[in-house]
Design an enzyme around this catalytic site. Structure first.
Site, PDB file in Angstrom:
ATOM      1  N   HIS A  18     -41.606 -45.821  53.323  1.00 10.58           N
ATOM      2  CA  HIS A  18     -41.771 -46.539  54.735  1.00 10.58           C
ATOM      3  C   HIS A  18     -41.532 -47.737  54.540  1.00 10.58           C
ATOM      4  O   HIS A  18     -42.146 -48.614  53.827  1.00 10.58           O
ATOM      5  CB  HIS A  18     -43.237 -46.297  54.799  1.00 10.58           C
ATOM      6  CG  HIS A  18     -43.674 -46.807  56.366  1.00 10.58           C
ATOM      7  ND1 HIS A  18     -44.780 -47.855  56.335  1.00 10.58           N
ATOM      8  CD2 HIS A  18     -43.314 -46.805  57.329  1.00 10.58           C
ATOM      9  CE1 HIS A  18     -44.958 -48.274  57.522  1.00 10.58           C
ATOM     10  NE2 HIS A  18     -44.292 -47.732  58.288  1.00 10.58           N
ATOM     11  N   GLU A  45     -37.192 -45.225  55.292  1.00  9.03           N
ATOM     12  CA  GLU A  45     -37.465 -45.408  56.773  1.00  9.03           C
ATOM     13  C   GLU A  45     -37.258 -47.018  56.609  1.00  9.03           C
ATOM     14  O   GLU A  45     -37.665 -47.890  56.087  1.00  9.03           O
ATOM     15  CB  GLU A  45     -38.937 -44.794  57.034  1.00  9.03           C
ATOM     16  CG  GLU A  45     -39.120 -45.225  58.771  1.00  9.03           C
ATOM     17  CD  GLU A  45     -39.911 -46.380  59.114  1.00  9.03           C
ATOM     18  OE1 GLU A  45     -40.028 -46.754  60.210  1.00  9.03           O
ATOM     19  OE2 GLU A  45     -39.965 -47.248  58.073  1.00  9.03           O
ATOM     20  N   HIS A  60     -39.573 -55.362  61.187  1.00  5.40           N
ATOM     21  CA  HIS A  60     -40.875 -54.462  62.099  1.00  5.40           C
ATOM     22  C   HIS A  60     -41.150 -55.129  63.431  1.00  5.40           C
ATOM     23  O   HIS A  60     -41.268 -54.393  64.201  1.00  5.40           O
ATOM     24  CB  HIS A  60     -41.874 -53.803  61.243  1.00  5.40           C
ATOM     25  CG  HIS A  60     -42.898 -53.232  61.837  1.00  5.40           C
ATOM     26  ND1 HIS A  60     -43.942 -53.845  62.378  1.00  5.40           N
ATOM     27  CD2 HIS A  60     -43.184 -51.806  62.059  1.00  5.40           C
ATOM     28  CE1 HIS A  60     -44.844 -52.730  62.877  1.00  5.40           C
ATOM     29  NE2 HIS A  60     -44.122 -51.565  62.768  1.00  5.40           N
ATOM     30  N   GLU A 119     -35.429 -46.105  62.447  1.00  7.95           N
ATOM     31  CA  GLU A 119     -36.401 -46.372  63.581  1.00  7.95           C
ATOM     32  C   GLU A 119     -35.879 -47.144  64.553  1.00  7.95           C
ATOM     33  O   GLU A 119     -35.756 -48.363  64.415  1.00  7.95           O
ATOM     34  CB  GLU A 119     -37.736 -46.451  63.349  1.00  7.95           C
ATOM     35  CG  GLU A 119     -38.902 -46.425  64.478  1.00  7.95           C
ATOM     36  CD  GLU A 119     -40.099 -47.031  64.594  1.00  7.95           C
ATOM     37  OE1 GLU A 119     -40.515 -47.142  63.284  1.00  7.95           O
ATOM     38  OE2 GLU A 119     -40.575 -47.374  65.453  1.00  7.95           O
ATOM     39  N   LYS A 121     -36.596 -49.592  67.380  1.00  9.24           N
ATOM     40  CA  LYS A 121     -37.779 -50.116  67.701  1.00  9.24           C
ATOM     41  C   LYS A 121     -37.596 -51.196  68.752  1.00  9.24           C
ATOM     42  O   LYS A 121     -37.331 -52.491  68.643  1.00  9.24           O
ATOM     43  CB  LYS A 121     -38.128 -51.190  66.399  1.00  9.24           C
ATOM     44  CG  LYS A 121     -39.692 -51.398  66.157  1.00  9.24           C
ATOM     45  CD  LYS A 121     -40.525 -50.456  65.650  1.00  9.24           C
ATOM     46  CE  LYS A 121     -41.919 -50.782  65.024  1.00  9.24           C
ATOM     47  NZ  LYS A 121     -42.593 -49.585  64.988  1.00  9.24           N
ATOM     48  N   ASP A 242     -45.685 -45.597  51.902  1.00  6.51           N
ATOM     49  CA  ASP A 242     -45.552 -46.906  51.154  1.00  6.51           C
ATOM     50  C   ASP A 242     -45.378 -46.780  49.627  1.00  6.51           C
ATOM     51  O   ASP A 242     -45.025 -47.695  48.950  1.00  6.51           O
ATOM     52  CB  ASP A 242     -46.634 -47.887  51.566  1.00  6.51           C
ATOM     53  CG  ASP A 242     -46.833 -48.200  53.073  1.00  6.51           C
ATOM     54  OD1 ASP A 242     -45.872 -48.181  53.806  1.00  6.51           O
ATOM     55  OD2 ASP A 242     -47.954 -48.426  53.565  1.00  6.51           O
TER      56      ASP A 242
HETATM   57  O1  G3P Z   1     -41.605 -44.205  61.224  1.00  8.37           O
HETATM   58  C1  G3P Z   1     -42.964 -44.225  61.206  1.00  8.37           C
HETATM   59  C2  G3P Z   1     -43.462 -45.351  60.976  1.00  8.37           C
HETATM   60  O2  G3P Z   1     -42.891 -46.556  60.556  1.00  8.37           O
HETATM   61  C3  G3P Z   1     -43.972 -45.707  62.421  1.00  8.37           C
HETATM   62  O3  G3P Z   1     -44.839 -47.016  62.560  1.00  8.37           O
HETATM   63  O4  G3P Z   1     -45.216 -49.260  63.103  1.00  8.37           O
HETATM   64  O5  G3P Z   1     -44.648 -48.460  60.517  1.00  8.37           O
HETATM   65  O6  G3P Z   1     -42.995 -48.627  62.424  1.00  8.37           O
HETATM   66  P1  G3P Z   1     -44.345 -48.409  62.193  1.00  8.37           P
HETATM   67 CA    CA Z   2     -41.254 -47.960  61.370  1.00  5.65          CA
END
Ligand code: G3P
Ligand code: CA
Length: 263
Positions: A18, A45, A60, A119, A121, A242
């Site tokens: 992550h 990710e 993020h 992802e 975002k 993580d």
């Molecule tokens: O992709 C899973 C997770 O990353 C989603 O939440 O806030 O860590 O991006 P966040």
């Molecule tokens: Ca994420």
């Protein structure tokens, strides 16, 4: 129902780091992504959003304040501005000088066989140009076969599935009743190829039900050994964590209960 054939190549359960190995390195940096592979992750990710000059960048938060030495909105800063920031010192001085990577940097600098969950975002700006910008970089670098997308934003999923139809895309789900409502609404907006639920929402039955619909299940973000253990026993397709070292230990101990325990 069969799942998207792209997923067949993945180990099960796949360990997905992550934001990279974010327990031990500054999140969403090349250092964290490289460390993830060393720690046994089989995929990474990362989060992308568009900056002021239109390039997809890997970060993020909407603001750079928490993870760099700068201030301001990602969407208000150019790629040049963003690359001037130190994205490592906030985490540890040994990472001083780490930069916010662009998505293009990630494709160019990591090993070419790195599997990446991207992802999208842009929940805060659902109609921005993020899917188009990401699709352009993916096409230019020819990475369609080693990435899959995810997003909380069903509009972004709908767009990216049209722009890069050969690559699967998963719906991220927030926990609880809102998550169920958003999933229902998302189903009116787009199809999706996987689900990424918040892990505390999962039961064995929900995992089975998603998989019966051909939807692989990749819960986020699981770090506690007991939670990892529970998710793996439920038969999830992967874990977003993580802590790849811990996840690998739990998976190993379940595969060989007579071996050394890692949890
Ligand atoms: O992709 C899973 C997770 O990353 C989603 O939440 O806030 O860590 O991006 P966040
Ligand atoms: Ca994420």
């Amino acid at each position: 129902m069969a799942s998207h054939p792209w997923f067949e190549r993945l180990p099960k359960p796949i360990i997905i780091a992550h934001r990279g190995a974010s327990l031990d390195a500054p999140e969403n940096t090349i250092a964290a992504f490289e460390l993830a592979a060393v720690q046994g992750a089989e995929a990474i990710e990362l989060d992308v959003m568009v900056c002021a000059t239109g390039e997809p960048v890997v970060i993020h938060d909407r603001k750079v304040d928490r993870t760099t030495n700068g201030k301001g909105e990602v969407g208000g800063l150019s790629l040049t501005d963003l690359k001037a920031l130190d994205a490592g010192s906030w985490f540890d001085s040994q990472y001083a000088g780490e930069r916010i990577p662009s998505l293009d940097d990630v494709f160019r600098q990591l090993r070419q066989d790195t599997v990446i969950n991207i992802e999208l975002k842009n929940d805060h700006a659902p109609l921005d140009g993020l899917p188009e910008a990401v699709a352009a970089v993916v096409r230019e670098r020819g990475c369609q076969d080693r990435i899959w997308f995810s997003s909380f934003n069903p509009i972004a999923l709908r767009k990216i599935r049209r722009l890069v139809p050969e690559t699967p895309a998963g719906l991220l789900l927030i926990r609880g009743g809102w998550g169920r409502i958003i999933r229902m609404l998302a189903g009116w907006i787009t199809r999706y190829d996987a689900v990424h639920p918040e892990y505390t929402d999962l039961t064995g039955d929900t995992v089975d039900a998603f998989q019966a619909r051909g939807l692989p299940v990749f819960p986020y973000t699981i770090n506690d050994p007991a939670d990892l253990h529970r998710a793996v026993l439920m038969g999830v397709d992967g874990v977003i964590t993580d802590d790849p070292i811990r996840a690998a230990g739990v998976i190993r101990s379940l595969a060989d209960p007579s071996g050394p325990t890692d949890n």
